[in-house]
Design a protein around this motif. Structure first.
Motif, PDB file in Angstrom:
ATOM      1  N   PRO A 130      51.311  22.140  23.110  1.00 22.28           N
ATOM      2  CA  PRO A 130      50.139  22.000  22.236  1.00 22.28           C
ATOM      3  C   PRO A 130      48.881  22.614  22.858  1.00 22.28           C
ATOM      4  N   PRO A 131      47.995  23.158  22.024  1.00 23.37           N
ATOM      5  CA  PRO A 131      46.768  23.786  22.539  1.00 23.37           C
ATOM      6  C   PRO A 131      45.909  22.860  23.385  1.00 23.37           C
ATOM      7  N   ASP A 132      45.863  21.564  23.070  1.00 24.02           N
ATOM      8  CA  ASP A 132      45.020  20.666  23.858  1.00 24.02           C
ATOM      9  C   ASP A 132      45.534  20.537  25.287  1.00 24.02           C
ATOM     10  N   ILE A 133      46.852  20.603  25.465  1.00 23.41           N
ATOM     11  CA  ILE A 133      47.414  20.544  26.819  1.00 23.41           C
ATOM     12  C   ILE A 133      47.129  21.848  27.565  1.00 23.41           C
ATOM     13  N   GLN A 134      47.288  22.963  26.904  1.00 21.01           N
ATOM     14  CA  GLN A 134      46.957  24.243  27.531  1.00 21.01           C
ATOM     15  C   GLN A 134      45.499  24.245  27.967  1.00 21.01           C
ATOM     16  N   HIS A 135      44.619  23.797  27.080  1.00 20.29           N
ATOM     17  CA  HIS A 135      43.181  23.763  27.400  1.00 20.29           C
ATOM     18  C   HIS A 135      42.914  22.863  28.602  1.00 20.29           C
ATOM     19  N   GLU A 136      43.547  21.697  28.633  1.00 16.27           N
ATOM     20  CA  GLU A 136      43.318  20.739  29.714  1.00 16.27           C
ATOM     21  C   GLU A 136      43.685  21.343  31.072  1.00 16.27           C
ATOM     22  N   LEU A 137      44.788  22.074  31.140  1.00 14.04           N
ATOM     23  CA  LEU A 137      45.244  22.614  32.422  1.00 14.04           C
ATOM     24  C   LEU A 137      44.535  23.913  32.803  1.00 14.04           C
ATOM     25  N   LEU A 138      43.855  24.529  31.854  1.00 13.66           N
ATOM     26  CA  LEU A 138      43.170  25.794  32.142  1.00 13.66           C
ATOM     27  C   LEU A 138      41.656  25.651  32.241  1.00 13.66           C
ATOM     28  N   LYS A 139      41.109  24.521  31.820  1.00 12.57           N
ATOM     29  CA  LYS A 139      39.661  24.414  31.619  1.00 12.57           C
ATOM     30  C   LYS A 139      38.846  24.617  32.895  1.00 12.57           C
ATOM     31  N   ASP A 140      39.395  24.284  34.044  1.00 18.57           N
ATOM     32  CA  ASP A 140      38.635  24.395  35.295  1.00 18.57           C
ATOM     33  C   ASP A 140      39.004  25.642  36.103  1.00 18.57           C
ATOM     34  N   LYS A 141      39.803  26.518  35.531  1.00 17.87           N
ATOM     35  CA  LYS A 141      40.236  27.715  36.259  1.00 17.87           C
ATOM     36  C   LYS A 141      39.164  28.805  36.194  1.00 17.87           C
ATOM     37  N   SER A 142      39.144  29.641  37.214  1.00 14.39           N
ATOM     38  CA  SER A 142      38.153  30.713  37.301  1.00 14.39           C
ATOM     39  C   SER A 142      38.457  31.837  36.317  1.00 14.39           C
ATOM     40  N   GLU A 143      37.476  32.704  36.115  1.00 14.92           N
ATOM     41  CA  GLU A 143      37.689  33.856  35.228  1.00 14.92           C
ATOM     42  C   GLU A 143      38.797  34.746  35.763  1.00 14.92           C
ATOM     43  N   SER A 144      38.834  34.936  37.079  1.00 13.95           N
ATOM     44  CA  SER A 144      39.881  35.763  37.678  1.00 13.95           C
ATOM     45  C   SER A 144      41.259  35.150  37.417  1.00 13.95           C
ATOM     46  N   PHE A 145      41.364  33.831  37.609  1.00 10.63           N
ATOM     47  CA  PHE A 145      42.632  33.143  37.359  1.00 10.63           C
ATOM     48  C   PHE A 145      43.060  33.350  35.913  1.00 10.63           C
ATOM     49  N   ARG A 146      42.123  33.169  34.979  1.00 15.75           N
ATOM     50  CA  ARG A 146      42.440  33.294  33.560  1.00 15.75           C
ATOM     51  C   ARG A 146      42.853  34.716  33.193  1.00 15.75           C
ATOM     52  N   ASN A 147      42.178  35.698  33.794  1.00 13.67           N
ATOM     53  CA  ASN A 147      42.551  37.093  33.509  1.00 13.67           C
ATOM     54  C   ASN A 147      43.967  37.398  33.981  1.00 13.67           C
ATOM     55  N   TRP A 148      44.278  36.950  35.209  1.00  8.34           N
ATOM     56  CA  TRP A 148      45.632  37.187  35.717  1.00  8.34           C
ATOM     57  C   TRP A 148      46.666  36.364  34.941  1.00  8.34           C
ATOM     58  N   TYR A 149      46.264  35.180  34.519  1.00  2.49           N
ATOM     59  CA  TYR A 149      47.138  34.351  33.677  1.00  2.49           C
ATOM     60  C   TYR A 149      47.520  35.122  32.418  1.00  2.49           C
ATOM     61  N   ARG A 150      46.546  35.730  31.758  1.00  9.23           N
ATOM     62  CA  ARG A 150      46.826  36.460  30.528  1.00  9.23           C
ATOM     63  C   ARG A 150      47.667  37.705  30.795  1.00  9.23           C
ATOM     64  N   VAL A 151      47.328  38.448  31.838  1.00  9.98           N
ATOM     65  CA  VAL A 151      48.062  39.688  32.134  1.00  9.98           C
ATOM     66  C   VAL A 151      49.499  39.375  32.538  1.00  9.98           C
ATOM     67  N   LEU A 152      49.678  38.463  33.477  1.00 10.82           N
ATOM     68  CA  LEU A 152      51.027  38.146  33.956  1.00 10.82           C
ATOM     69  C   LEU A 152      51.858  37.485  32.869  1.00 10.82           C
ATOM     70  N   GLY A 153      51.217  36.634  32.059  1.00 13.28           N
ATOM     71  CA  GLY A 153      51.946  35.995  30.978  1.00 13.28           C
ATOM     72  C   GLY A 153      52.470  37.010  29.973  1.00 13.28           C
ATOM     73  N   THR A 154      51.643  37.974  29.628  1.00 13.87           N
ATOM     74  CA  THR A 154      52.058  38.966  28.640  1.00 13.87           C
ATOM     75  C   THR A 154      53.128  39.892  29.215  1.00 13.87           C
ATOM     76  N   GLN A 155      52.971  40.283  30.468  1.00 15.72           N
ATOM     77  CA  GLN A 155      54.034  41.066  31.129  1.00 15.72           C
ATOM     78  C   GLN A 155      55.350  40.294  31.098  1.00 15.72           C
ATOM     79  N   PHE A 156      55.266  39.008  31.417  1.00 10.95           N
ATOM     80  CA  PHE A 156      56.455  38.161  31.495  1.00 10.95           C
ATOM     81  C   PHE A 156      57.138  38.049  30.132  1.00 10.95           C
ATOM     82  N   HIS A 157      56.357  37.796  29.093  1.00 13.17           N
ATOM     83  CA  HIS A 157      56.945  37.673  27.758  1.00 13.17           C
ATOM     84  C   HIS A 157      57.566  38.995  27.313  1.00 13.17           C
ATOM     85  N   CYS A 158      56.892  40.096  27.602  1.00 18.69           N
ATOM     86  CA  CYS A 158      57.437  41.407  27.229  1.00 18.69           C
ATOM     87  C   CYS A 158      58.722  41.707  28.000  1.00 18.69           C
ATOM     88  N   ARG A 159      58.735  41.335  29.273  1.00 21.31           N
ATOM     89  CA  ARG A 159      59.965  41.515  30.049  1.00 21.31           C
ATOM     90  C   ARG A 159      61.113  40.752  29.409  1.00 21.31           C
TER      91      ARG A 159
END
Length: 331
Positions: free
Chosen positions: A231-260
């Motif tokens: 659920p989105p509320d759980i995703q938000h809870e675990l990401l809310k305190d992460k840095s911009e760098s963390f979030r950027n790598w989260y998005r890049v690595l996640g998308t690479q992973f899903h595409c793989r």
């Protein structure tokens, strides 16, 4: 390599064979004097694309236990035959526990705290690095396996290399990541529910392919899992305190992973006759489609448009009839 004698030398009786996952490992639940355990056969030591060694399992297991986390105790070891008898965490994964009514937010927050403990702990094990790993090379499976089936045509020369170069460009644009121990396969079926609360309420398994890499990778695996909707509320809870760098790598690595995985699913079906993973396209495709709205991924969005790639559920295509378009040297 011979079958391990562990089962026969020590009066263990077989209770059940566990379903095999996407690797060559097999697990058998065994029993002796009222106590259950798992016989873990890590598979061939040669002749397969990705060798898993029980000798890789042992030091990581001991390290996880040393930092206060629940990894299986090792009862007996047979390195010669790539097998071990290990503690049995039972039949209830955290996925099953949530289906049984255990609070989802509690489960995910505990898993998030486990990752924080791992990321903050010093680890000096001799492990592979993400940047030079087979797993990183495998991101090209989107280009090598998925795209030929999607297009019904062979890729032009250099296509997979161009795909990898596009991702390298994106990674350079967001700067370096923080490095830590990476479980690699940190999802709800590799976390076992042991009851109670706190860190010891979850047991960690299948970490033997661990390596050093980006500190955001395992959280992506947890929150954007092909096996479970988070659920989105759980995703938000675990990401809310992460840095911009963390979030950027989260998005890049996640998308690479899903595409793989879009390509890996075809590879499982073609090479190993494991078609059961086709069901996960319905969850993976929306992950990628939503991610394309992120400005960080603008070069990927442009590349897809330039190559005429419209993401589709490959299980609904004639993937068997198009398998000949996949190159013989596809990884």
């Amino acid at each position: 390599m011979q079958p391990s004698p562990l089962l026969h030398n020590n009066d263990w009786s077989i209770v059940e064979k566990l379903p095999q996952d996407g690797t060559f490992r097999t697990y058998t639940r065994i029993e002796k004097n009222g106590k259950t355990a798992l016989h873990m056969d890590c598979g061939p030591l040669e002749g397969v694309p990705l060798v898993t060694r029980v000798s890789d399992f042992v030091p990581i297991c001991e390290w996880l236990r040393s930092i206060g986390l629940r990894a299986p105790e090792i009862y007996e070891l047979d390195e010669l035959n790539n097998a071990a008898i290990i503690e049995d965490f039972g039949r209830v994964s955290v996925k099953q526990a949530m289906a049984n009514g255990v609070d989802r937010m509690q489960i995910y927050k505990t898993a998030g705290r486990i990752l924080e403990v791992i990321q903050q702990a010093h680890c000096d094990l001799d492990l592979p690095n993400f940047q030079t790993s087979f797993m990183r090379k495998a991101r090209e499976r989107f280009a090598m396996w998925y795209v030929p089936v999607l297009h019904g045509a062979s890729n032009p020369d250099g296509f997979a290399e161009e795909y990898a170069a596009m991702w390298d460009e994106i990674e350079r644009s967001i700067g370096p990541y923080e490095e830590c121990f990476m479980h690699v396969d940190f999802h709800v079926e590799n976390l076992m529910y042991l009851g109670g609360e706190g860190l010891n309420s979850i047991g960690i398994i299948d970490f033997q392919e661990g390596m050093y890499g980006p500190n955001s990778y395992d959280l992506v695996n947890l929150l954007e899992d092909m096996r479970a909707d988070v659920p989105p509320d759980i995703q938000h809870e675990l990401l809310k305190d992460k840095s911009e760098s963390f979030r950027n790598w989260y998005r890049v690595l996640g998308t690479q992973f899903h595409c793989r995985l879009l390509g890996q699913i075809i590879r499982w079906a073609v090479v190993e006759d494991k078609c059961q993973y086709m069901q996960y396209y319905d969850r993976l495709l929306p992950y990628v489609e939503r991610a394309l709205d992120d400005p960080v991924l603008a070069p990927f969005r442009a590349w897809l448009q330039r190559e005429g790639i419209v993401l589709q559920d490959a299980s609904r295509l004639d993937w068997q009839g198009r398998r000949d378009f996949i190159a013989d040297d596809a990884i």
